[in-house]
Design a protein around this motif. Structure first.
Motif, PDB file in Angstrom:
ATOM      1  N   PHE A  81       0.959  -1.107  -0.032  1.00  0.00           N
ATOM      2  CA  PHE A  81      -0.048   0.014   0.020  1.00  0.00           C
ATOM      3  C   PHE A  81       0.999   1.304  -0.070  1.00  0.00           C
ATOM      4  CE2 PHE A  81      -2.402  -3.200   2.520  1.00  0.00           C
ATOM      5  CZ  PHE A  81      -3.322  -3.540   1.517  1.00  0.00           C
ATOM      6  N   LYS A  82       0.652   2.164  -0.699  1.00  0.00           N
ATOM      7  CA  LYS A  82       1.439   3.452  -0.897  1.00  0.00           C
ATOM      8  C   LYS A  82       0.634   4.727  -0.594  1.00  0.00           C
ATOM      9  CE  LYS A  82       3.947   5.722  -4.635  1.00  0.00           C
ATOM     10  NZ  LYS A  82       4.218   6.202  -6.188  1.00  0.00           N
ATOM     11  N   GLU A  83       1.518   5.426   0.439  1.00  0.00           N
ATOM     12  CA  GLU A  83       0.914   6.536   0.865  1.00  0.00           C
ATOM     13  C   GLU A  83       0.616   7.644  -0.229  1.00  0.00           C
ATOM     14  OE1 GLU A  83       3.280   8.301   4.146  1.00  0.00           O
ATOM     15  OE2 GLU A  83       2.784   6.846   5.318  1.00  0.00           O
ATOM     16  N   ALA A  84      -0.407   8.417   0.017  1.00  0.00           N
ATOM     17  CA  ALA A  84      -0.954   9.419  -1.057  1.00  0.00           C
ATOM     18  C   ALA A  84      -1.327  10.700  -0.317  1.00  0.00           C
ATOM     19  CB  ALA A  84      -2.252   8.921  -2.123  1.00  0.00           C
ATOM     20  N   PRO A  85      -0.267  11.587   0.143  1.00  0.00           N
ATOM     21  CA  PRO A  85      -0.092  12.412   1.195  1.00  0.00           C
ATOM     22  C   PRO A  85      -1.133  13.645   0.716  1.00  0.00           C
ATOM     23  CG  PRO A  85       1.902  12.282   0.397  1.00  0.00           C
ATOM     24  CD  PRO A  85       1.375  11.141   0.150  1.00  0.00           C
ATOM     25  N   GLU A  86      -1.022  13.892  -0.865  1.00  0.00           N
ATOM     26  CA  GLU A  86      -1.852  14.700  -1.472  1.00  0.00           C
ATOM     27  C   GLU A  86      -3.187  14.730  -1.401  1.00  0.00           C
ATOM     28  OE1 GLU A  86      -1.412  11.443  -4.465  1.00  0.00           O
ATOM     29  OE2 GLU A  86      -0.288  12.456  -2.953  1.00  0.00           O
ATOM     30  N   GLU A  87      -3.872  13.755  -1.148  1.00  0.00           N
ATOM     31  CA  GLU A  87      -5.206  13.785  -0.771  1.00  0.00           C
ATOM     32  C   GLU A  87      -5.705  14.431   0.388  1.00  0.00           C
ATOM     33  OE1 GLU A  87      -6.231   9.264  -2.822  1.00  0.00           O
ATOM     34  OE2 GLU A  87      -6.409   9.663  -0.680  1.00  0.00           O
ATOM     35  N   GLN A  88      -6.654  15.386   0.278  1.00  0.00           N
ATOM     36  CA  GLN A  88      -6.938  15.984   1.611  1.00  0.00           C
ATOM     37  C   GLN A  88      -8.037  15.692   2.277  1.00  0.00           C
ATOM     38  OE1 GLN A  88      -5.162  19.103   2.145  1.00  0.00           O
ATOM     39  NE2 GLN A  88      -3.930  18.429   0.586  1.00  0.00           N
ATOM     40  N   SER A  89      -8.190  15.141   3.334  1.00  0.00           N
ATOM     41  CA  SER A  89      -9.370  14.632   4.019  1.00  0.00           C
ATOM     42  C   SER A  89      -8.948  14.894   5.473  1.00  0.00           C
ATOM     43  CB  SER A  89      -9.726  13.182   3.540  1.00  0.00           C
ATOM     44  OG  SER A  89     -10.570  12.677   4.391  1.00  0.00           O
ATOM     45  N   GLU A  90     -10.095  15.301   6.331  1.00  0.00           N
ATOM     46  CA  GLU A  90      -9.762  15.039   7.614  1.00  0.00           C
ATOM     47  C   GLU A  90      -9.635  13.785   8.321  1.00  0.00           C
ATOM     48  OE1 GLU A  90     -12.820  17.388   9.469  1.00  0.00           O
ATOM     49  OE2 GLU A  90     -12.393  19.218   8.528  1.00  0.00           O
ATOM     50  N   LYS A  91     -10.229  12.705   7.514  1.00  0.00           N
ATOM     51  CA  LYS A  91     -10.261  11.338   7.995  1.00  0.00           C
ATOM     52  C   LYS A  91      -8.797  10.726   7.582  1.00  0.00           C
ATOM     53  CE  LYS A  91     -14.985  10.329   7.548  1.00  0.00           C
ATOM     54  NZ  LYS A  91     -15.449   9.492   8.708  1.00  0.00           N
TER      55      LYS A  91
END
Length: 279
Positions: A81-91
């Motif tokens: 599984f690869k991190e996708a820090p560009e996604e914006q979400s409070e969760k």
């Protein structure tokens, strides 16, 4: 017999020719000298540039620790599984567990309690072990609680309800991506105008939405009518009969059209997932 004046004129012309040839030779020597100097300077500058910018060839590891590119943030197990820090979400559910051998047998029952009724689904590890590993993690993390099903389609070739975006816009996710586990057992559909293949995602299929190869995250779609699509979407389970009845009710309620036309938009009967729980 030439006169003295004629001899003087002849000697003068000869001297002028000699002077002209000498001047031309001197000019050529100056041109060659300047050219050689320029070439030497260019070569020296090129050598300095090459030495300054010397680095490893493409594909080779850098030898200077400060030049080593940062490693991709992926889990170490079979799924990666690869991190996708560009996604914006409070969760922020964090990354799923990723064992060396991902469980690939058995099923997981999940109940989606929505504002329009219950949608029970069954996740099938044999179809997509990494995807089921991730979805179960998101359910147990309460990631889906309070999210909306933001998209409904009703065209002849596409009948789906899409859910799982924490933003409710179609652009959100869990902060990581799942590798594709594409189906190989679906019925073949008609070829596209360019000859591209398609398959039939049957009524009751539960599949991952994505924005391209290996970009699946938390968004999924529930198929309430046979849909013709490219074989690019992971099927990871099925919708049970009571869940299909709930989705049929939502579909019958109609669509608020979006930018893709009257048959693709938001459900007129708002659907929110109140809770999602493993049964």
């Amino acid at each position: 017999m030439p006169s003295n004046e004629q001899r003087r004129q002849a000697a003068k012309r000869k001297l002028e020719r000699q002077l002209t040839r000498r001047a031309e030779r001197a000019k050529r020597r100056r041109i060659w000298g300047v050219s050689i100097t320029v070439m030497v300077v260019v070569a020296a500058v090129g050598l300095v540039y090459w030495l300054v910018n010397l680095g490893p060839e493409e594909g080779e590891a850098a030898t200077n620790p400060t030049d080593t590119p940062p490693a991709e943030n992926t889990t170490d197990g079979a799924c990666g599984f690869k991190e996708a820090p560009e996604e914006q979400s409070e969760k922020k559910p964090g990354l799923p567990e990723d064992p060396a051998e991902t469980p690939s047998t058995g099923t997981v029952k999940v109940l989606l309690k929505t504002s329009q009724g219950d949608i029970p689904v069954t996740l099938d590890r044999a179809k997509a072990p990494c995807t089921v590993q991730s979805i179960e993690h998101l359910v147990q993390s309460k990631f889906y609680d309070g999210t909306t099903c933001h998209r409904l389609t009703s065209s002849e070739g596409l009948k789906v309800l899409q859910c799982g975006d924490p933003l409710g816009t179609g652009g959100g996710g869990p902060g990581y991506t799942i590798p594709d586990e594409l189906p190989t057992d679906l019925k073949q559909g008609p070829a596209g105008p360019d000859g591209s293949p398609s398959v039939i995602y049957p009524r009751g299929a539960l599949a991952m939405a994505n924005a391209g190869p290996n970009t699946g995250g938390s968004q999924f779609f529930l198929v309430y009518g046979d849909s013709t699509l490219a074989p690019n979407y992971t099927v990871f389970g099925s919708v049970e009969a009571p869940g299909l009845a709930t989705i049929d009710k939502v579909a019958a309620g109609g669509i608020t059209p979006g930018p893709n036309g009257e048959q693709d938009g938001t459900p007129k009967l708002p659907v929110s997932i109140e809770t999602a729980a493993v049964q």
